[in-house]
Scaffold this motif. Sequence first.
Motif, PDB file in Angstrom:
ATOM      1  N   THR A  73      -7.467  -0.188  11.578  1.00 22.52           N
ATOM      2  CA  THR A  73      -8.092   1.141  11.584  1.00 22.52           C
ATOM      3  C   THR A  73      -9.353   1.185  12.446  1.00 22.52           C
ATOM      4  O   THR A  73     -10.045   2.197  12.483  1.00 22.52           O
ATOM      5  CB  THR A  73      -8.444   1.593  10.153  1.00 22.52           C
ATOM      6  OG1 THR A  73      -9.328   0.648   9.547  1.00 22.52           O
ATOM      7  CG2 THR A  73      -7.187   1.731   9.300  1.00 22.52           C
ATOM      8  N   ARG A  74      -9.636   0.098  13.125  1.00 19.22           N
ATOM      9  CA  ARG A  74     -10.735  -0.005  14.092  1.00 19.22           C
ATOM     10  C   ARG A  74     -12.085   0.388  13.490  1.00 19.22           C
ATOM     11  O   ARG A  74     -12.876   1.112  14.078  1.00 19.22           O
ATOM     12  CB  ARG A  74     -10.428   0.860  15.315  1.00 19.22           C
ATOM     13  CG  ARG A  74      -9.303   0.292  16.175  1.00 19.22           C
ATOM     14  CD  ARG A  74      -8.792   1.297  17.158  1.00 19.22           C
ATOM     15  NE  ARG A  74      -8.009   2.330  16.481  1.00 19.22           N
ATOM     16  CZ  ARG A  74      -7.480   3.380  17.095  1.00 19.22           C
ATOM     17  NH1 ARG A  74      -7.651   3.546  18.384  1.00 19.22           N
ATOM     18  NH2 ARG A  74      -6.783   4.274  16.400  1.00 19.22           N
ATOM     19  N   ARG A  76     -12.926   2.391  11.312  1.00 16.83           N
ATOM     20  CA  ARG A  76     -13.171   3.812  11.062  1.00 16.83           C
ATOM     21  C   ARG A  76     -12.975   4.206   9.606  1.00 16.83           C
ATOM     22  O   ARG A  76     -13.532   5.212   9.163  1.00 16.83           O
ATOM     23  CB  ARG A  76     -12.242   4.656  11.948  1.00 16.83           C
ATOM     24  CG  ARG A  76     -12.517   4.506  13.438  1.00 16.83           C
ATOM     25  CD  ARG A  76     -11.499   5.268  14.261  1.00 16.83           C
ATOM     26  NE  ARG A  76     -11.746   5.118  15.696  1.00 16.83           N
ATOM     27  CZ  ARG A  76     -10.937   5.559  16.638  1.00 16.83           C
ATOM     28  NH1 ARG A  76      -9.825   6.213  16.307  1.00 16.83           N
ATOM     29  NH2 ARG A  76     -11.238   5.378  17.920  1.00 16.83           N
ATOM     30  N   LYS A 121       1.971   7.873  13.215  1.00 15.61           N
ATOM     31  CA  LYS A 121       1.091   7.640  14.368  1.00 15.61           C
ATOM     32  C   LYS A 121       1.691   8.223  15.648  1.00 15.61           C
ATOM     33  O   LYS A 121       0.980   8.789  16.490  1.00 15.61           O
ATOM     34  CB  LYS A 121       0.853   6.143  14.545  1.00 15.61           C
ATOM     35  CG  LYS A 121      -0.192   5.802  15.609  1.00 15.61           C
ATOM     36  CD  LYS A 121      -0.526   4.335  15.586  1.00 15.61           C
ATOM     37  CE  LYS A 121      -1.541   3.977  16.673  1.00 15.61           C
ATOM     38  NZ  LYS A 121      -2.816   4.669  16.482  1.00 15.61           N
ATOM     39  N   VAL A 247      -7.527   8.283   2.943  1.00 17.87           N
ATOM     40  CA  VAL A 247      -8.162   8.711   4.195  1.00 17.87           C
ATOM     41  C   VAL A 247      -8.815  10.074   4.015  1.00 17.87           C
ATOM     42  O   VAL A 247      -9.934  10.319   4.501  1.00 17.87           O
ATOM     43  CB  VAL A 247      -7.134   8.737   5.339  1.00 17.87           C
ATOM     44  CG1 VAL A 247      -7.760   9.310   6.606  1.00 17.87           C
ATOM     45  CG2 VAL A 247      -6.610   7.330   5.615  1.00 17.87           C
ATOM     46  N   LEU A 258     -10.616  12.362   9.911  1.00 15.83           N
ATOM     47  CA  LEU A 258      -9.986  11.051  10.086  1.00 15.83           C
ATOM     48  C   LEU A 258      -8.460  11.144  10.131  1.00 15.83           C
ATOM     49  O   LEU A 258      -7.767  10.135   9.945  1.00 15.83           O
ATOM     50  CB  LEU A 258     -10.412  10.113   8.950  1.00 15.83           C
ATOM     51  CG  LEU A 258     -11.893   9.735   8.899  1.00 15.83           C
ATOM     52  CD1 LEU A 258     -12.194   8.915   7.646  1.00 15.83           C
ATOM     53  CD2 LEU A 258     -12.301   8.960  10.147  1.00 15.83           C
ATOM     54  N   SER A 261      -6.473   8.614  11.955  1.00 15.78           N
ATOM     55  CA  SER A 261      -6.425   7.239  11.439  1.00 15.78           C
ATOM     56  C   SER A 261      -5.407   7.061  10.321  1.00 15.78           C
ATOM     57  O   SER A 261      -5.250   5.948   9.808  1.00 15.78           O
ATOM     58  CB  SER A 261      -7.814   6.824  10.919  1.00 15.78           C
ATOM     59  OG  SER A 261      -8.768   6.807  11.961  1.00 15.78           O
ATOM     60  N   ASP A 264      -2.595   4.611  11.281  1.00 19.18           N
ATOM     61  CA  ASP A 264      -3.103   3.232  11.281  1.00 19.18           C
ATOM     62  C   ASP A 264      -3.266   2.710   9.856  1.00 19.18           C
ATOM     63  O   ASP A 264      -2.958   1.547   9.563  1.00 19.18           O
ATOM     64  CB  ASP A 264      -4.455   3.167  11.999  1.00 19.18           C
ATOM     65  CG  ASP A 264      -4.321   3.403  13.493  1.00 19.18           C
ATOM     66  OD1 ASP A 264      -3.250   3.087  14.047  1.00 19.18           O
ATOM     67  OD2 ASP A 264      -5.283   3.908  14.100  1.00 19.18           O
ATOM     68  N   SER A 265      -3.770   3.566   8.975  1.00 19.53           N
ATOM     69  CA  SER A 265      -3.980   3.168   7.584  1.00 19.53           C
ATOM     70  C   SER A 265      -2.661   2.808   6.909  1.00 19.53           C
ATOM     71  O   SER A 265      -2.561   1.795   6.200  1.00 19.53           O
ATOM     72  CB  SER A 265      -4.678   4.303   6.825  1.00 19.53           C
ATOM     73  OG  SER A 265      -4.776   4.021   5.454  1.00 19.53           O
TER      74      SER A 265
END
Length: 414
Positions: A73-74, A76, A121, A247, A258, A261, A264-265
């Motif tokens: 999630t970089r 974030r 994504k 999120v 977000l 994201s 990604d999560s």
Amino acid sequence: MALWTVHGDGRITDGDAIAPEERVSWPLTIGFGAQHLVAMIGATVLVPAATGLPVSTTLLFSGVGTILFLIITRNRVPGYLGASFAFMAPLAAARGEGVAAQLGGVVAAGLLVIIIGVAVKALGVRLLESVMPPVVTGAVVILIGLNLSHTATTSFSKQPLLAVVTMSIILLCGVLGRGLLFRFSVLLGVLVGWLLGLVTDVLDTTALASAPWFGLPELHSPELRPSVTLLVLPVVIVLVAENVGHVKAVATLTGRNLDGSVGDSIIANGLSTALAGFGGGAGTATYSENIGVMGVTKVYSTAAYAVTGVTALLLSFSPKFTALLSTIPPGVLGGATLVLFGLISLVGVRVWLENRVDLANPGNALVGGAALVAGVGDLRLTLGDMELGGLVWGSLLVVILHPVLRWLRSVRES
């Protein structure tokens, strides 16, 4: 480039909120990581213990999974991936099949979650909004907090004195405290309750005394069996819903969008679950207890979660320390989680309010209401040899029925 920027001069003052990409001084960050460790440890020990899987291995992969989550999630989305309650019913039902078969179900669930995350994504926010609009994600967040509330009240009633003391310390420090008293309110409450349990001689230290200081986690290999895999598949919907809810809850707390994201999560949670299944641990999910800690402290730094993940990984190699953590009295956990689960439920209400969800709309009101009652009442129905609880049924109701009924209504009105 540093992974985190230092907030101010590394200190923290009243009213400050620490953003996910920020950190304070490392001593304070380690303290916040310890607070998250205390919040997650109860469930991460309980789930494998109830399903027959090794606790140390589950702790190992929860730490690894949390670190992977932060990377994917970089930095974030702050979050901790611990053993998921949603896996308890199917894994307990499959216990007679053996550990390898249980783990095969965990692996299958994790891989399917990864596929869903990749789809989210690739297709973006439009897919998310069409399947899980704010009315759904808000309901899932509320549902998670309220469904788990019975675990808090049950633990609370076992040792009322310890629970009242723990809860009182958290509330007093969280509402009236300033500076570090406010920021570490959860940790202080648990430590005071824990020490009171030691003084009053209610701690069970039998396992602690006999546990060795060092030892390797117990690893197992999975075995895919269709019968067990089918038992575990309903958990996939719950895991996806929990991730979206997580999120959204973090976005509400931090005031950020977000949605980008979410994929990604979900991918990170699926990967963490699959790895746990390949190694011998229970499937993982983002923890509402830790969202509650963020809500109380306003510290959203992913650095604190990185500390927690690394600590969990290291502790998994020390049976002595895992036994020590398991001595936290039920009353102490009950007092802390009574506050934290209530807070996460109110975060779900904030998702509704800030997105102006129309509760006069019959689709929102009827489906959301039915889902919440199924979850809060812990509706339990048996499918074959497996009993599914309120968290599963409530999530299934709101995630599946809401978009279906909304589509049917649009067809009728067209």
